[in-house]
Design a protein around this motif. Structure first.
Motif, PDB file in Angstrom:
ATOM      1  N   GLY A 104      39.174 -30.303  -6.461  1.00  0.00           N
ATOM      2  CA  GLY A 104      39.572 -29.237  -5.542  1.00  0.00           C
ATOM      3  C   GLY A 104      38.478 -28.899  -4.556  1.00  0.00           C
ATOM      4  N   GLY A 105      38.655 -27.788  -3.877  1.00  0.00           N
ATOM      5  CA  GLY A 105      37.707 -27.374  -2.849  1.00  0.00           C
ATOM      6  C   GLY A 105      36.712 -26.351  -3.356  1.00  0.00           C
ATOM      7  N   ASP A 106      36.045 -25.668  -2.424  1.00  0.00           N
ATOM      8  CA  ASP A 106      34.956 -24.774  -2.846  1.00  0.00           C
ATOM      9  C   ASP A 106      35.456 -23.585  -3.657  1.00  0.00           C
ATOM     10  OD1 ASP A 106      36.119 -23.637  -0.647  1.00  0.00           O
ATOM     11  OD2 ASP A 106      34.247 -23.042   0.326  1.00  0.00           O
ATOM     12  N   CYS A 140      45.544 -19.631  -7.733  1.00  0.00           N
ATOM     13  CA  CYS A 140      45.753 -18.858  -8.961  1.00  0.00           C
ATOM     14  C   CYS A 140      44.936 -17.565  -8.911  1.00  0.00           C
ATOM     15  CB  CYS A 140      45.343 -19.729 -10.159  1.00  0.00           C
ATOM     16  SG  CYS A 140      45.284 -18.857 -11.718  1.00  0.00           S
TER      17      CYS A 140
END
Ligand code: ADP
Length: 325
Positions: free
Chosen positions: A105-107, A77
């Motif tokens: 989610g990820g970093d 996004c």
């Protein structure tokens, strides 16, 4: 809080990973059990910005644990990287009356958590990425399944490259991190491995020299693992073939490694982390990241967790070399 009832939001963001569904289930069922309302936000931060939501019932998360991907869908996004986007996301958080938002989610997604926390939201991050590239935790949901998919490919390639006395060069996912590639190299008995972490130290020429040496020692097939973050797999295969004369094939696994039934390890960590994230909100804790370190689950302060760094252990590469003689 609505009529004394807590309201918890949950979304999945960034790259998908097997086990995200089990984490959603962990959050939803814990929250419902404790008398909270649970709001599912579709497609990551863009769903928050657009108010694209559904209220979860217990039944909505039945039969999802064994499925890869994420029932909430996920997205990258770009709006969330702008001041206007973050402000809008924080405003929707308030309009929804959330007591906390769980972000799986990820970093990159965690940087989104930090931005929301700075605007007054209460955000709890669950590490969900196949790449294992989050500094504050030794485990990220999806890694085990992705490694097993990679290892299965390595074993199949070994069979055929052994039959034909070929060299196989196989590329693993992992973005800028080489953990999936390194684990597949160690566990799959590869002769060489190129990861971003050893880029510059291990060169194409060194790989070719190793293959030539292996041949002089009577080794009739070679397996080279390359991480996505290094790339150039097809070019490397051609270079090996041109210089050594050994037939060499390149295989790029790509998005195959993102899907599939999550392993027991992923379902276990995802369920625990989903439960712990929901409990943090219920117990009034603010802005945390759930982590797994030295055999224990932890709830870390968001800012402290995001300031941590980690480095791949050099020993992994040394072991690949030692064991491939
Ligand atoms: P992952 O979470 O798997 O690392 P990305 O790095 O693509 O995946 O990040 C996922 C999303 O997180 C981005 O599309 C964006 O919406 C949000 N994000 C990433 N970095 C930031 C940032 N610095 N500030 C706010 N949001 C961010």
């Amino acid at each position: 809080m609505e009529n004394g009832q807590m309201k918890i939001g949950v979304l999945t963001s960034g790259g998908d990973a097997p086990g995200m569904n089990a984490a959603i289930r962990g959050v939803v069922r814990t929250a419902l059990n404790k008398g909270c309302k649970v709001i599912g936000i579709h497609k990551g931060y863009i769903g928050l910005i657009n108010g694209d939501i559904t209220e979860f019932s217990s039944k909505d998360v039945s039969d999802i644990m064994n499925r890869g991907g994420t029932i909430l869908h996920t997205a990258r996004c770009p709006e969330m990287m702008t001041e206007a986007g973050i402000t809008r996301a924080a405003a929707i958080y308030n309009i929804l009356g959330l007591d906390g938002l769980v972000v799986i989610g990820g970093d990159g997604s965690f940087r989104g958590c930090k931005a929301l926390a700075e605007r007054g939201a209460n955000v709890i991050g669950i590490p969900g990425t196949i790449d294992l590239d989050i500094a504050c935790t030794e485990y990220t949901i999806g890694f085990d399944t992705a490694v097993n998919t990679g290892l299965d490919a390595v074993r199949r390639l070994r069979d055929t490259s052994s039959s034909h006395e070929r060299c196989s060069v196989v590329e693993m996912m992992g973005r800028d991190a080489g953990y999936i590639a390194m684990w597949c190299a160690v566990a799959g008995g590869a002769e060489e491995v190129l990861v971003p972490e050893n880029k510059g130290t291990v060169t194409d020429d060194m790989v070719i020299e190793q293959i030539l040496m292996n041949r002089s020692r009577g080794k009739r097939h070679n397996l080279v693992v390359v991480a996505e973050g290094v790339g150039g797999t097809v070019k490397l295969a051609k270079k090996i073939q041109d210089i050594t004369g050994i037939q060499t094939r390149a295989t790029v696994l790509g998005h195959l490694q993102r899907g599939g039934t999550p392993s027991a390890v992923d379902c276990m960590h995802a369920s625990m982390m989903g439960y712990l994230a929901a409990m943090d909100i219920i117990e009034g804790k603010k802005n945390r990241i759930i982590a797994y370190n030295r055999g224990r689950y932890e709830s870390l302060d968001l800012n402290e967790a995001l300031s941590m760094t980690k480095k791949m252990d050099d020993e992994y590469y040394n072991v690949v070399k030692l064991l491939s003689i």
